[in-house]
Write an enzyme that holds these catalytic residues in place. Structure first.
Site, PDB file in Angstrom:
ATOM      1  N   GLU A 199      16.849  11.151  34.339  1.00 35.86           N
ATOM      2  CA  GLU A 199      17.359  10.601  33.079  1.00 35.86           C
ATOM      3  C   GLU A 199      17.015   9.124  32.902  1.00 35.86           C
ATOM      4  OE1 GLU A 199      21.510  11.524  32.882  1.00 35.86           O
ATOM      5  OE2 GLU A 199      21.190  13.626  33.324  1.00 35.86           O
ATOM      6  N   GLU A 318      19.246  22.679  35.261  1.00 35.56           N
ATOM      7  CA  GLU A 318      20.709  22.543  35.173  1.00 35.56           C
ATOM      8  C   GLU A 318      21.258  23.384  34.022  1.00 35.56           C
ATOM      9  OE1 GLU A 318      22.040  18.460  35.206  1.00 35.56           O
ATOM     10  OE2 GLU A 318      20.400  17.816  36.508  1.00 35.56           O
ATOM     11  N   ASP A 320      23.169  25.445  31.508  1.00 31.12           N
ATOM     12  CA  ASP A 320      24.461  26.006  31.105  1.00 31.12           C
ATOM     13  C   ASP A 320      24.519  25.977  29.585  1.00 31.12           C
ATOM     14  OD1 ASP A 320      25.112  23.296  30.559  1.00 31.12           O
ATOM     15  OD2 ASP A 320      26.282  23.104  32.393  1.00 31.12           O
TER      16      ASP A 320
END
Length: 426
Positions: A199, A318, A320
């Site tokens: 990030e 990641e 979800d």
């Protein structure tokens, strides 16, 4: 990490506070779990079917697609199916059983982060990370190392030392190099993929001067050159691990303009590769919400293929898909959300399967009881967007889980081929 979705090219946005570098994202509170427990049970069991208790011995081996694990179904594609694991949750036998049998790779949710591994300067504490590693090795699972360089979850001695002036720029760079290399060497030969830098760039909503750029603690202190440095330091420490750049909101390309985050990351990776920086892969986090417009599998596949054209592997790291919880948790209210959630999980996996350089698909926690979304505020209040995982709070498989099973079982040549392994860049 705080993520809320926005329409258009960028699916997630982030709530910024003055305590960014000292907050503890993804630490799951259990207070909301009791409220969420059973919330989706009626809706899920109506579509997903019963799950065999972890302790029950099967009467016969079910080799139908719905009787096989995700890892087993993905094996013929050479695709690693993974999950983030909280070592503290492994005391729950149901959690431990699913984590150890359903997935072929695992990621440490928090145990490898800097604030955990070096809470006191010069004193390492590998205990939580080693419990995680022992679990992975005992179950013959590949490991994604997460994370070497990130703006969040840094130890207080580091951020306070910089803020007070006790640590200057030259010393800080040396500290970062030492952290990267000490960590990579500690796990050398045991980690398959490292999230080296996480990030590092802005979103469209917090862009400066109308364009995406570099953000956060490390860019402010060391300038954007730290990204290339981190990859070079990691490669020196382990010549064989795959080294990834990892970020959210890079699931699909936008218009290619100055506010297109995916395009910025693409150009960044291209430039790093051209300059001989040993970056082996790009990880798209894929934290999504059913509140916003859906990506298609075609968009996902196109994005992954374009990154692959740079000579790197890709991974969904990641995954979800959270839901804005209804005021009344009836099956009529929940079923549409769970079906939309299943669509998003499926689109991501189908897009990954279509790109042979997409080598792993990791869900960020597999059950609603332990999801970080349970307590995070995405703009509607803490825990209002949740039910993000593929199992419910009672460890029953949700429609999203069944969709992933079907995608893995029924995908086949010529459009879906076996993965092309990535070789570490020298």
């Amino acid at each position: 990490m705080s993520r809320t979705s926005t329409p258009g090219a960028s699916r997630t946005t982030r709530t910024t506070t003055s305590t960014r570098t000292t907050t503890h994202p993804r630490r799951r509170g259990r207070a909301l779990a009791a409220t969420l427990a059973g919330l989706a049970l009626t809706a899920v069991t109506a579509t997903a079917g019963p799950a065999r208790p972890a302790s029950a011995a099967p009467v016969h081996e079910d080799r139908t697609p719905q009787g096989r694990t995700l890892g087993d179904l993905a094996a013929r594609h050479d695709l690693a199916i993974g999950t983030a694991v909280d070592p503290a949750a492994l005391i729950d036998p149901r959690y431990r059983s699913i984590a150890s049998t359903e997935f072929t790779s695992v990621t440490a949710e928090n145990a490898m982060k800097w604030e955990v591994t070096e809470p006191v300067r010069g004193t390492y504490d590998w205990s939580a990370a080693e419990r995680f590693m022992a679990f992975a090795e005992r179950n013959d699972q590949k490991v994604r190392g997460h994370v070497l360089v990130w703006n969040n979850q840094l130890p207080a001695w580091l951020t306070e030392g910089v803020a007070s002036g006790a640590i200057d720029r030259a010393e800080l760079r040396g500290i970062l190099k030492k952290h990267v290399q000490d960590t990579v060497r500690h796990f050398k030969g045991r980690v398959w993929q490292w999230d080296v830098v996480n990030e590092a760039v802005t979103d469209s909503y917090d862009a400066v001067d109308g364009r995406i750029g570099y953000k956060g603690f490390w860019a402010e202190q060391l300038g954007p050159g730290y990204v290339a440095d981190a990859f070079r330091w990691a490669r020196e420490a382990d010549p064989k691990a795959l080294l990834f750049y990892n970020d959210y909101n890079i699931d699909a390309f936008g218009d290619g303009g100055p506010l297109d985050k995916t395009a910025f990351v693409y150009r960044m990776v291209k430039r790093l590769r051209e300059n001989g920086v040993p970056i082996d892969g790009v990880g798209s986090q894929a934290h999504l919400s059913t509140r916003y417009g859906n990506y298609s599998a075609f968009q996902i596949a196109d994005t992954l293929e374009r990154f692959a054209g740079l000579g790197v592997a890709t991974a969904l790291t990641e995954v979800d898909v959270r839901n804005l919880l209804p005021a009344e948790a009836t099956s009529d209210a929940l079923n549409p959300l769970l079906q939309a959630q299943a669509f998003d999980y499926s689109a991501l996996l189908t897009g990954c399967l279509a790109s042979r350089h997409c080598i792993s698909y990791t869900v960020w926690g597999f059950d609603d009881n332990h999801s970080w979304t349970n307590t995070w505020d995405f703009g509607s209040g803490p825990g209002r967007e949740a039910l993000a995982a593929i199992y419910d709070t009672g460890y029953q498989p949700k429609p999203a889980y069944r969709a992933l099973q079907a995608d893995l079982a029924y995908s086949a040549p010529p459009l879906v081929q076996r993965r092309i392994p990535q070789r570490p860049t020298p």
